[in-house]
Design a protein around this motif. Structure first.
Motif, PDB file in Angstrom:
ATOM      1  N   MET A   1       4.737 -17.617 -15.397  1.00  0.00           N
ATOM      2  CA  MET A   1       3.593 -18.495 -15.436  1.00  0.00           C
ATOM      3  C   MET A   1       2.336 -17.632 -15.427  1.00  0.00           C
ATOM      4  SD  MET A   1       2.501 -21.540 -12.824  1.00  0.00           S
ATOM      5  CE  MET A   1       3.171 -22.910 -13.713  1.00  0.00           C
TER       6      MET A   1
ATOM      7  N   ASP B   1      -1.545 -21.153 -17.598  1.00  0.00           N
ATOM      8  CA  ASP B   1      -0.564 -22.192 -17.252  1.00  0.00           C
ATOM      9  C   ASP B   1      -0.955 -22.896 -15.957  1.00  0.00           C
ATOM     10  OD1 ASP B   1       0.984 -21.533 -19.484  1.00  0.00           O
ATOM     11  OD2 ASP B   1       2.213 -20.115 -18.351  1.00  0.00           O
ATOM     12  N   LEU B   2      -1.432 -22.129 -14.980  1.00  0.00           N
ATOM     13  CA  LEU B   2      -1.888 -22.724 -13.726  1.00  0.00           C
ATOM     14  C   LEU B   2      -3.051 -23.683 -13.969  1.00  0.00           C
ATOM     15  CD1 LEU B   2      -1.799 -19.711 -11.258  1.00  0.00           C
ATOM     16  CD2 LEU B   2      -0.425 -21.775 -11.121  1.00  0.00           C
TER      17      LEU B   2
ATOM     18  N   GLU C   1      -3.808 -25.236 -16.710  1.00  0.00           N
ATOM     19  CA  GLU C   1      -3.293 -26.409 -17.438  1.00  0.00           C
ATOM     20  C   GLU C   1      -2.593 -27.382 -16.487  1.00  0.00           C
ATOM     21  OE1 GLU C   1      -2.580 -28.811 -20.774  1.00  0.00           O
ATOM     22  OE2 GLU C   1      -3.839 -27.035 -20.613  1.00  0.00           O
ATOM     23  N   ASN C   2      -1.800 -26.858 -15.557  1.00  0.00           N
ATOM     24  CA  ASN C   2      -1.104 -27.726 -14.601  1.00  0.00           C
ATOM     25  C   ASN C   2      -2.068 -28.418 -13.647  1.00  0.00           C
ATOM     26  OD1 ASN C   2       1.749 -27.659 -15.192  1.00  0.00           O
ATOM     27  ND2 ASN C   2       1.646 -25.486 -14.738  1.00  0.00           N
ATOM     28  N   VAL C   3      -3.104 -27.706 -13.196  1.00  0.00           N
ATOM     29  CA  VAL C   3      -4.121 -28.326 -12.345  1.00  0.00           C
ATOM     30  C   VAL C   3      -4.822 -29.432 -13.123  1.00  0.00           C
ATOM     31  CG1 VAL C   3      -6.324 -27.941 -11.153  1.00  0.00           C
ATOM     32  CG2 VAL C   3      -4.447 -26.327 -10.852  1.00  0.00           C
ATOM     33  N   TYR C   4      -5.140 -29.167 -14.371  1.00  0.00           N
ATOM     34  CA  TYR C   4      -5.781 -30.151 -15.241  1.00  0.00           C
ATOM     35  C   TYR C   4      -4.921 -31.402 -15.393  1.00  0.00           C
ATOM     36  CZ  TYR C   4      -6.907 -32.240 -19.790  1.00  0.00           C
ATOM     37  OH  TYR C   4      -7.180 -33.125 -20.805  1.00  0.00           O
ATOM     38  N   LEU C   5      -3.634 -31.213 -15.651  1.00  0.00           N
ATOM     39  CA  LEU C   5      -2.736 -32.357 -15.864  1.00  0.00           C
ATOM     40  C   LEU C   5      -2.476 -33.154 -14.590  1.00  0.00           C
ATOM     41  CD1 LEU C   5      -0.122 -30.674 -18.238  1.00  0.00           C
ATOM     42  CD2 LEU C   5      -1.873 -32.362 -18.863  1.00  0.00           C
ATOM     43  N   LYS C   6      -2.400 -32.482 -13.444  1.00  0.00           N
ATOM     44  CA  LYS C   6      -2.036 -33.168 -12.204  1.00  0.00           C
ATOM     45  C   LYS C   6      -3.209 -33.763 -11.449  1.00  0.00           C
ATOM     46  CE  LYS C   6       2.273 -30.822 -11.676  1.00  0.00           C
ATOM     47  NZ  LYS C   6       3.340 -30.449 -10.815  1.00  0.00           N
ATOM     48  N   THR C   7      -4.425 -33.265 -11.698  1.00  0.00           N
ATOM     49  CA  THR C   7      -5.569 -33.754 -10.926  1.00  0.00           C
ATOM     50  C   THR C   7      -6.494 -34.673 -11.711  1.00  0.00           C
ATOM     51  OG1 THR C   7      -6.964 -31.863 -11.497  1.00  0.00           O
ATOM     52  CG2 THR C   7      -5.610 -31.693  -9.494  1.00  0.00           C
TER      53      THR C   7
ATOM     54  N   LYS D   1     -10.788 -29.472 -17.940  1.00  0.00           N
ATOM     55  CA  LYS D   1     -10.213 -28.127 -18.004  1.00  0.00           C
ATOM     56  C   LYS D   1     -11.170 -27.098 -17.412  1.00  0.00           C
ATOM     57  CE  LYS D   1      -6.701 -28.393 -21.481  1.00  0.00           C
ATOM     58  NZ  LYS D   1      -6.013 -27.695 -22.535  1.00  0.00           N
TER      59      LYS D   1
ATOM     60  N   SER E   1     -10.937 -27.395 -13.679  1.00  0.00           N
ATOM     61  CA  SER E   1      -9.640 -26.850 -13.258  1.00  0.00           C
ATOM     62  C   SER E   1      -9.666 -25.328 -13.270  1.00  0.00           C
ATOM     63  CB  SER E   1      -8.524 -27.358 -14.170  1.00  0.00           C
ATOM     64  OG  SER E   1      -8.422 -28.764 -14.092  1.00  0.00           O
TER      65      SER E   1
END
Length: 93
Positions: free
Chosen positions: A1, A5-6, A8-14, A18, A21
């Motif tokens: 990762m 990637d981190l 992107e994951n923060v963006y998708l989950k919160t 972008k 994030s």
């Protein structure tokens, strides 16, 4: 990762943008780096501990020539995972 990637994951989950994030991830990394530079321990419950340790000067050997050399003292970063993280990695909880 990767860092991307981190972010992107923060963006998708919160649901933050972008850009927000990326700022969050950068801020967390900067805080961790600053505290580790001061020699402070970072303990993240359920994840693990980051600790800066001092390594003393020691004698070593050049593997090509066989000559003895002195390896200077330095600081190293160690990570010790928590029992919770170890259990999660090994498929248990």
């Amino acid at each position: 990762m990767t860092k991307a990637d981190l972010i992107e994951n923060v963006y998708l989950k919160t649901g933050f943008s972008k850009k927000e994030s990326a700022e969050i991830v950068e801020t967390v990394f900067d805080l961790m780096k600053d505290n580790l530079e001061k020699g402070e321990k970072i303990k993240i419950a359920g994840f693990g501990n980051f600790v800066v340790k001092d390594k003393a000067t020691r004698r070593g050997r050049n593997p090509q020539t066989g000559d003895e050399i002195e390896i200077s003292s330095r600081k190293i970063l160690t990570f010790k995972p928590s029992q919770v993280l170890k259990a999660a990695i090994n498929g248990g909880e």
